[in-house]
Design an enzyme around this catalytic site. Structure first.
Site, short mmCIF file in Angstrom:
data_model
loop_
_atom_site.label_atom_id
_atom_site.label_comp_id
_atom_site.label_asym_id
_atom_site.label_seq_id
_atom_site.Cartn_x
_atom_site.Cartn_y
_atom_site.Cartn_z
N VAL A 53 0.85 -1.19 0.00
CA VAL A 53 0.00 0.00 0.00
C VAL A 53 0.88 1.24 0.00
CG1 VAL A 53 -1.72 1.28 1.35
CG2 VAL A 53 -1.84 -1.20 1.27
N LYS A 54 0.42 2.24 -0.76
CA LYS A 54 1.14 3.53 -0.77
C LYS A 54 0.24 4.57 -0.12
CE LYS A 54 2.32 7.03 -4.27
NZ LYS A 54 2.92 7.29 -5.58
N THR A 55 0.80 5.31 0.83
CA THR A 55 -0.02 6.32 1.50
C THR A 55 0.83 7.51 1.93
OG1 THR A 55 -1.86 6.52 3.04
CG2 THR A 55 0.15 5.56 3.93
#
Ligand code: R5P
Length: 294
Positions: A202-204
């Site tokens: 996941v990219k956040t």
């Protein structure tokens, strides 16, 4: 028939050495199949467990943004310093040398431009084309709380099903709508939804307050998104804090390619991410490299 003359008969089966069963180095990825793990290992370094991804996919909704007017001129020289590239198939096919040995994370959702409602995305890549291009992963935007929330989550789950079938990991990218509060509570929600519904990483965005709760509550690796251009010392500080607070690396775009010295900046980011260098030390490297190129 093979030539058997002179074959060596003595064998050593090393019965005293137990077979090794080395766990895969990435959080939450131990139960993935070999092909999936192999692709993730083209993105993340097995020695640091982290990645410095270079994000250059901005053109898929905003055209030739500053710093990406000419990917061949501005970005190709940075490739030796990138663990992975996040990009569209159009730029990959036209502009990136196939000799690039590391991972490519293909933008797999899209549709609206900056002139329209951005959350109204659809799947924009066929799994067959991802395989043809030897992609290491597919990236999909997820708009939790956005106008087209369900549609964007469905895009992700469809890609996860296809990715699982063919051994291609999916990166869930938490997008922030215009009216969303960028706080740890929101990013915990968005990252956890991505992971629960099957995203392999996941990219956040980084938040100063409580980022460690975002990474701790997400069972798969979390990568910090870069966001708008900051002065170099601040961008290095943000990257340092993110990895110290549990991020498995960064995926930075503008903070690298809009820097006054992009090659120096990406090397400074690498020092923070892979060597746990303090931001001040990495900024010294940045200045040194920048002055040498001048
Ligand atoms: C983010 O939503 C998109 O994938 C962007 O095109 C890109 O990854 C953003 O990178 P940065 O914010 O570091 O410029």
């Amino acid at each position: 028939m093979a030539d058997m003359d002179g074959s060596i008969e003595t064998k050593d089966f090393h019965p005293d050495i137990p077979s090794r069963n080395t766990p895969f180095f990435l959080k939450g990825s131990g139960a993935l199949d070999w092909g999936m793990q192999s692709r993730l290992a083209r993105i993340f370094s097995a020695s640091s467990g982290r990645t410095v991804m270079l994000a250059i996919d901005h053109g898929y909704f905003q055209g030739p943004t500053t710093g990406l007017e000419r990917v061949d001129v501005n970005i190709v020289p940075l490739l030796p310093y990138a663990d992975a590239l996040m990009l569209t198939r159009g730029i990959l096919r036209t502009t990136i040398p196939p000799s690039f040995p590391r991972g490519t994370v293909l933008r797999a959702s899209g549709g609206p431009s900056i002139l329209k409602e951005l959350s109204n995305e659809q799947i924009a890549l066929d799994i067959e084309d991802a395989l043809r291009l030897n992609a290491a992963a597919m990236a999909v935007q997820v708009f939790v709380g956005g106008e087209f929330e369900t549609q964007s989550i469905h895009n992700m789950t469809r890609l996860v099903d296809l990715g699982n079938r063919h051994g291609v990991p999916v990166l869930g990218v938490t997008a922030v709508g215009k009216n969303m509060t960028r706080d740890a509570r929101y990013f915990r929600l968005a990252c956890r939804i991505c992971a629960e519904l099957g995203a392999h990483f996941v990219k956040t965005y980084y938040v100063a307050d409580g980022f460690e709760t975002v990474t701790a509550s997400c069972p798969v690796p979390v990568i910090m998104a870069g966001g708008k251009k900051l002065p170099e010392p601040e961008a290095l500080e943000m990257a340092y804090r993110a990895v110290s607070e549990g991020a498995a690396g960064v995926d930075m775009g503008r903070n690298i390619f809009q820097s006054e010295a992009p090659a120096a900046m990406i090397q400074a980011v690498r020092m923070v991410v892979h060597e746990n260098a303090r931001p001040a030390e990495a900024f010294e490297l940045f200045q040194d490299l920048k002055n040498r190129q001048a």
